[in-house]
Design a protein around this motif. Sequence first.
Motif, PDB file in Angstrom:
ATOM      1  N   SER A   1      -6.453 -60.319  29.994  1.00  0.00           N
ATOM      2  CA  SER A   1      -6.082 -60.833  28.671  1.00  0.00           C
ATOM      3  C   SER A   1      -5.044 -61.936  28.799  1.00  0.00           C
ATOM      4  CB  SER A   1      -5.526 -59.719  27.788  1.00  0.00           C
ATOM      5  OG  SER A   1      -6.479 -58.717  27.599  1.00  0.00           O
ATOM      6  N   ARG A   2      -4.082 -61.738  29.660  1.00  0.00           N
ATOM      7  CA  ARG A   2      -3.040 -62.753  29.860  1.00  0.00           C
ATOM      8  C   ARG A   2      -3.639 -64.034  30.434  1.00  0.00           C
ATOM      9  NH1 ARG A   2       2.519 -63.210  30.191  1.00  0.00           N
ATOM     10  NH2 ARG A   2       3.302 -64.390  31.956  1.00  0.00           N
ATOM     11  N   GLN A   3      -4.540 -63.917  31.404  1.00  0.00           N
ATOM     12  CA  GLN A   3      -5.181 -65.096  31.979  1.00  0.00           C
ATOM     13  C   GLN A   3      -6.035 -65.805  30.934  1.00  0.00           C
ATOM     14  OE1 GLN A   3      -4.627 -66.410  35.085  1.00  0.00           O
ATOM     15  NE2 GLN A   3      -5.788 -68.133  34.299  1.00  0.00           N
ATOM     16  N   SER A   4      -6.697 -65.055  30.077  1.00  0.00           N
ATOM     17  CA  SER A   4      -7.503 -65.667  29.017  1.00  0.00           C
ATOM     18  C   SER A   4      -6.630 -66.446  28.050  1.00  0.00           C
ATOM     19  CB  SER A   4      -8.280 -64.593  28.253  1.00  0.00           C
ATOM     20  OG  SER A   4      -9.186 -63.953  29.103  1.00  0.00           O
ATOM     21  N   LEU A   5      -5.470 -65.896  27.703  1.00  0.00           N
ATOM     22  CA  LEU A   5      -4.556 -66.608  26.815  1.00  0.00           C
ATOM     23  C   LEU A   5      -4.027 -67.883  27.472  1.00  0.00           C
ATOM     24  CD1 LEU A   5      -2.576 -63.639  25.247  1.00  0.00           C
ATOM     25  CD2 LEU A   5      -4.231 -65.131  24.120  1.00  0.00           C
ATOM     26  N   ILE A   6      -3.741 -67.829  28.765  1.00  0.00           N
ATOM     27  CA  ILE A   6      -3.282 -69.020  29.477  1.00  0.00           C
ATOM     28  C   ILE A   6      -4.371 -70.081  29.491  1.00  0.00           C
ATOM     29  CG2 ILE A   6      -2.646 -69.899  31.769  1.00  0.00           C
ATOM     30  CD1 ILE A   6      -1.181 -67.203  32.182  1.00  0.00           C
ATOM     31  N   ASP A   7      -5.622 -69.662  29.744  1.00  0.00           N
ATOM     32  CA  ASP A   7      -6.732 -70.615  29.762  1.00  0.00           C
ATOM     33  C   ASP A   7      -6.961 -71.226  28.378  1.00  0.00           C
ATOM     34  OD1 ASP A   7      -7.067 -70.141  32.438  1.00  0.00           O
ATOM     35  OD2 ASP A   7      -8.761 -68.755  32.173  1.00  0.00           O
ATOM     36  N   MET A   8      -6.839 -70.401  27.333  1.00  0.00           N
ATOM     37  CA  MET A   8      -7.001 -70.924  25.974  1.00  0.00           C
ATOM     38  C   MET A   8      -5.894 -71.917  25.640  1.00  0.00           C
ATOM     39  SD  MET A   8      -8.276 -67.575  23.833  1.00  0.00           S
ATOM     40  CE  MET A   8      -7.501 -68.171  22.369  1.00  0.00           C
ATOM     41  N   ASN A   9      -4.669 -71.619  26.055  1.00  0.00           N
ATOM     42  CA  ASN A   9      -3.557 -72.535  25.817  1.00  0.00           C
ATOM     43  C   ASN A   9      -3.799 -73.864  26.519  1.00  0.00           C
ATOM     44  OD1 ASN A   9      -1.084 -73.499  24.977  1.00  0.00           O
ATOM     45  ND2 ASN A   9       0.024 -72.552  26.672  1.00  0.00           N
ATOM     46  N   THR A  10      -4.299 -73.811  27.754  1.00  0.00           N
ATOM     47  CA  THR A  10      -4.615 -75.031  28.489  1.00  0.00           C
ATOM     48  C   THR A  10      -5.703 -75.821  27.786  1.00  0.00           C
ATOM     49  OG1 THR A  10      -4.034 -73.938  30.558  1.00  0.00           O
ATOM     50  CG2 THR A  10      -5.332 -75.935  30.736  1.00  0.00           C
ATOM     51  N   MET A  11      -6.731 -75.130  27.300  1.00  0.00           N
ATOM     52  CA  MET A  11      -7.825 -75.807  26.613  1.00  0.00           C
ATOM     53  C   MET A  11      -7.329 -76.482  25.335  1.00  0.00           C
ATOM     54  SD  MET A  11     -11.324 -74.281  24.964  1.00  0.00           S
ATOM     55  CE  MET A  11     -10.403 -73.428  23.708  1.00  0.00           C
ATOM     56  N   PHE A  12      -6.513 -75.775  24.549  1.00  0.00           N
ATOM     57  CA  PHE A  12      -6.021 -76.357  23.310  1.00  0.00           C
ATOM     58  C   PHE A  12      -5.063 -77.515  23.571  1.00  0.00           C
ATOM     59  CE2 PHE A  12      -7.105 -72.154  21.260  1.00  0.00           C
ATOM     60  CZ  PHE A  12      -8.223 -72.666  20.616  1.00  0.00           C
ATOM     61  N   SER A  13      -4.304 -77.447  24.660  1.00  0.00           N
ATOM     62  CA  SER A  13      -3.430 -78.574  24.985  1.00  0.00           C
ATOM     63  C   SER A  13      -4.255 -79.787  25.408  1.00  0.00           C
ATOM     64  CB  SER A  13      -2.418 -78.192  26.066  1.00  0.00           C
ATOM     65  OG  SER A  13      -3.071 -77.953  27.283  1.00  0.00           O
ATOM     66  N   LEU A  14      -5.408 -79.562  26.043  1.00  0.00           N
ATOM     67  CA  LEU A  14      -6.282 -80.684  26.389  1.00  0.00           C
ATOM     68  C   LEU A  14      -6.883 -81.323  25.144  1.00  0.00           C
ATOM     69  CD1 LEU A  14      -8.223 -79.343  29.505  1.00  0.00           C
ATOM     70  CD2 LEU A  14      -6.521 -81.158  29.447  1.00  0.00           C
ATOM     71  N   LEU A  15      -7.149 -80.509  24.123  1.00  0.00           N
ATOM     72  CA  LEU A  15      -7.725 -81.048  22.895  1.00  0.00           C
ATOM     73  C   LEU A  15      -6.753 -81.954  22.147  1.00  0.00           C
ATOM     74  CD1 LEU A  15      -9.660 -77.927  21.560  1.00  0.00           C
ATOM     75  CD2 LEU A  15     -10.619 -80.000  22.564  1.00  0.00           C
ATOM     76  N   THR A  16      -5.454 -81.756  22.354  1.00  0.00           N
ATOM     77  CA  THR A  16      -4.469 -82.568  21.646  1.00  0.00           C
ATOM     78  C   THR A  16      -4.156 -83.880  22.363  1.00  0.00           C
ATOM     79  OG1 THR A  16      -2.614 -81.454  22.726  1.00  0.00           O
ATOM     80  CG2 THR A  16      -3.393 -80.524  20.637  1.00  0.00           C
ATOM     81  N   LEU A  17      -4.615 -84.050  23.595  1.00  0.00           N
ATOM     82  CA  LEU A  17      -4.346 -85.281  24.335  1.00  0.00           C
ATOM     83  C   LEU A  17      -5.145 -86.441  23.752  1.00  0.00           C
ATOM     84  CD1 LEU A  17      -4.409 -84.090  28.053  1.00  0.00           C
ATOM     85  CD2 LEU A  17      -2.420 -84.689  26.683  1.00  0.00           C
ATOM     86  N   ASN A  18      -4.512 -87.586  23.702  1.00  0.00           N
ATOM     87  CA  ASN A  18      -5.203 -88.798  23.277  1.00  0.00           C
ATOM     88  C   ASN A  18      -5.728 -89.514  24.508  1.00  0.00           C
ATOM     89  OD1 ASN A  18      -4.720 -88.491  20.529  1.00  0.00           O
ATOM     90  ND2 ASN A  18      -2.690 -89.413  20.699  1.00  0.00           N
ATOM     91  N   SER A  19      -6.974 -89.894  24.460  1.00  0.00           N
ATOM     92  CA  SER A  19      -7.600 -90.570  25.585  1.00  0.00           C
ATOM     93  C   SER A  19      -7.147 -92.020  25.634  1.00  0.00           C
ATOM     94  CB  SER A  19      -9.120 -90.507  25.447  1.00  0.00           C
ATOM     95  OG  SER A  19      -9.729 -91.242  26.472  1.00  0.00           O
ATOM     96  N   SER A  20      -6.941 -92.529  26.838  1.00  0.00           N
ATOM     97  CA  SER A  20      -6.568 -93.937  26.979  1.00  0.00           C
ATOM     98  C   SER A  20      -7.787 -94.840  26.840  1.00  0.00           C
ATOM     99  CB  SER A  20      -5.890 -94.170  28.327  1.00  0.00           C
ATOM    100  OG  SER A  20      -6.775 -93.827  29.363  1.00  0.00           O
TER     101      SER A  20
END
Length: 155
Positions: free
Chosen positions: A109-128
Amino acid sequence: DNAAGSKSIDSLINFETVKYFGNEKYEAAQYDKSLARYEAASLKTASSLAMLNVGQQIIFSTGLGIIMLLAAREIAAGRMTVGDLVMVNGLLFQLSMPLNFLGSVYRDSRQSLIDMNTMFSLLTLNSSVKVHCSNEELKTEDKRGSVLYIFFFYT
């Protein structure tokens, strides 16, 4: 895990560049370092999970032994039957079995939450690189064209 995966994906995507500059050994060494760090972290996690399970089993076995002794004393006094002893034993086993998986469920469960956090942080990045879709047709002045020579080869 993420570092090793990133290194392997980058190397596979850019394999022509790696091959062109002769960096195969360097990339392999970087990948090996990432895998070594992942292996060390994985062993640490597995050993801590094993220690958790050992601790749980010691607590459970001690509790079960004490309860079985108390139940045996009650049988000797005539206040319980052997069926009651079997029921207490079965009930304790039914209650303790989920404890064996508690550490694994927590870790996953903890690893899943870490992976979800990483995925959501990638969604907020603006592409160059900005892609502009245009539905306009290509307009050319000269309608003639020719292709003289095309060569493809791999080494």
